[in-house]
Enzyme design. Sequence first.
Site, PDB file in Angstrom:
ATOM      1  CB  ALA A  35      33.338  -9.147  68.149  1.00  0.00           C
ATOM      2  CB  THR A  36      35.122  -9.999  62.692  1.00  0.00           C
ATOM      3  OG1 THR A  36      34.874 -10.956  63.017  1.00  0.00           O
ATOM      4  CG2 THR A  36      36.112 -10.810  61.886  1.00  0.00           C
ATOM      5  CG  ASN A  74      32.660 -18.252  70.414  1.00  0.00           C
ATOM      6  OD1 ASN A  74      33.835 -19.130  70.889  1.00  0.00           O
ATOM      7  ND2 ASN A  74      32.099 -19.162  69.078  1.00  0.00           N
ATOM      8  CD  GLN A 118      28.696 -15.049  72.485  1.00  0.00           C
ATOM      9  OE1 GLN A 118      28.004 -15.083  73.441  1.00  0.00           O
ATOM     10  NE2 GLN A 118      29.508 -15.107  71.444  1.00  0.00           N
ATOM     11  CB  ALA A 130      26.184  -3.813  68.304  1.00  0.00           C
ATOM     12  CG  HIS A 131      25.076  -9.221  66.597  1.00  0.00           C
ATOM     13  ND1 HIS A 131      25.011 -10.382  66.380  1.00  0.00           N
ATOM     14  CD2 HIS A 131      27.280  -9.001  66.879  1.00  0.00           C
ATOM     15  CE1 HIS A 131      26.778 -11.164  66.563  1.00  0.00           C
ATOM     16  NE2 HIS A 131      27.880 -10.373  66.494  1.00  0.00           N
ATOM     17  CB  THR A 151      30.516   7.585  56.233  1.00  0.00           C
ATOM     18  OG1 THR A 151      31.377   8.387  55.341  1.00  0.00           O
ATOM     19  CG2 THR A 151      29.332   8.351  56.526  1.00  0.00           C
ATOM     20  CB  CYS A 161      28.090 -33.041  61.159  1.00  0.00           C
ATOM     21  SG  CYS A 161      29.235 -34.571  61.794  1.00  0.00           S
TER      22      CYS A 161
END
Lengths: 402, 136
Positions: free
Chosen positions: A73-74, A153, A181, A202-203, A241, A326
């Site tokens: 996605a990025t 997200n 998402q 996909a992930h 590729t 944090c």
Amino acid sequence: MKFPIYLDYSATTRVDPRVAQKMIPFLTEHYGNPASRSHAFGWKTEEAVEEARAHVAALVRCDEKDLVWTSGATESINLALKGAAEFYKTKGKHLVTVKTEHKATLDTMRELERRGFEVTYVEVQPDGLLDLTKLESSLRKDTILVSVMYVNNEIGVIQDIPAIGEMCRKRGILFHVDAAQATGKLDIDLQALKVDLMSLTAHKTYGPKGVGALYVRRKPRVRLEAQMHGGGHERGLRSGTLATHQIAGMGEAFRLAKLEMAAENERVRAMRDKLMAGMKQMEEVFVNGDLARRVPHNLNLSFNFVEGESLIMAVKDIAVSSGSACTSASLEPSYVLRALGRSDELAHSSIRFTLGRFTTQEEVDYTVNHLRTKVEKLRDLSPLWEMHKDGIDLSTVQWAAH
Amino acid sequence: MAYSEKVLDHYENPRNVGSFDKGDDSVGTGMVGAPACGDVMKLQIKVGKDGVIEDARFKTYGCGSAIASSSLVTEWVKGKRLDEAASIKNTQIAAELSLPPVKIHCSILAEDAIKAAVEDYRKKHGKDQTAKEKAA
């Protein structure tokens, strides 16, 4: 029950074993380059790539020729935003997005600002949803693109993509949707939606990491300037590729999502609701983001008067994520929760639970009981809880910031 | 992030959790930090007639390192004179708990909490307390 319990499905998902099985032959057996036109090795993998493309297209109901493979996605977001902005920059220099977008969008927009574009970051309402009149009033004559995520997200809220699509198309403004998402959780119908570009991965949908796709509408045609140059793969939009095994995995993951989505969402929703009911039995627990317009697997809660990182530490048997950053070098609470107007305390006290395909009822019950014990313990330790119990309004206290 | 064993121990079994009566003359209370920053510490000391800290209590809203830092200092201040307690340095706390650089602020906060508790006690007792301390 296996520990730790995984309740961080919005970070990533386990690859479904059926997906992994589908991928393996493309590593050891069918290893041809799908761009090799001169022999059977290439023909075989090209066929697999096109089969996978058809599965992805079927899940989001688009023409398979409109999909470009990427690394996730990025990359899809980078290609969509930079590619469109650079191609259409003579038309205008203004872009619009939302304050609660993923960093992949926000940081890409910052880069475009550096390149001379102007970007408006629209605020959301306290429920995390966009006020469409506010969005509309941010559009200008020189606006060339609007980018909005389908599902947030952190808080899982669903933006009104159909309405925003109409708004943009009417004005001839390109519309990009980050759907990382959303796949497998929502019915996505690109035949009906007035969306020009859509980023997929996909992930988050039980496929492998490292593969995604960008939907680039051809009718009416959207043009992009390529960001990766080389062998001219993927209509010249994304050279390199093709990662056949990854692509086969994404195809299989999306095929399964289409088949199983309806039943899976109902099962997950029932568990999410049970999780919420259990948590709400505690005092001072708040849901972040609208509950009705939300994907069924997300629950984002603030446990008031308990600091997020200490809570995560207390629940180390459960893999969840905190809205408080944090754990990194900065002490900033989640920018998404801040954008909802949540107080610092509540933003620092939030936990995101995301359930999924492999979550069990038993795990949900364990999580409820475990959280309740730990929250109680940490509240006994909390001076803020003590003050609250003494009837002190914390917003009236003068704190010595450090 | 990985926590040191000592941090985990104090976090799992915090020492001296609780509160003394703020109004009690023998009690000094220090409250430092802010919810906006993600940590608030309340440290209380109970001081004997001889100016020695007899007992201590804490409550902390914050990460594991903040909880451990405040738990640790309640142990350290017991049996110390006020000026001795006030001279505890954050570097000692950070070293004892092996705090990583991003958590150093937790030890600074704990040092500030002791100083604030001592200050509060001294304020309650005015000049005669300072004189008594000098005599001791």
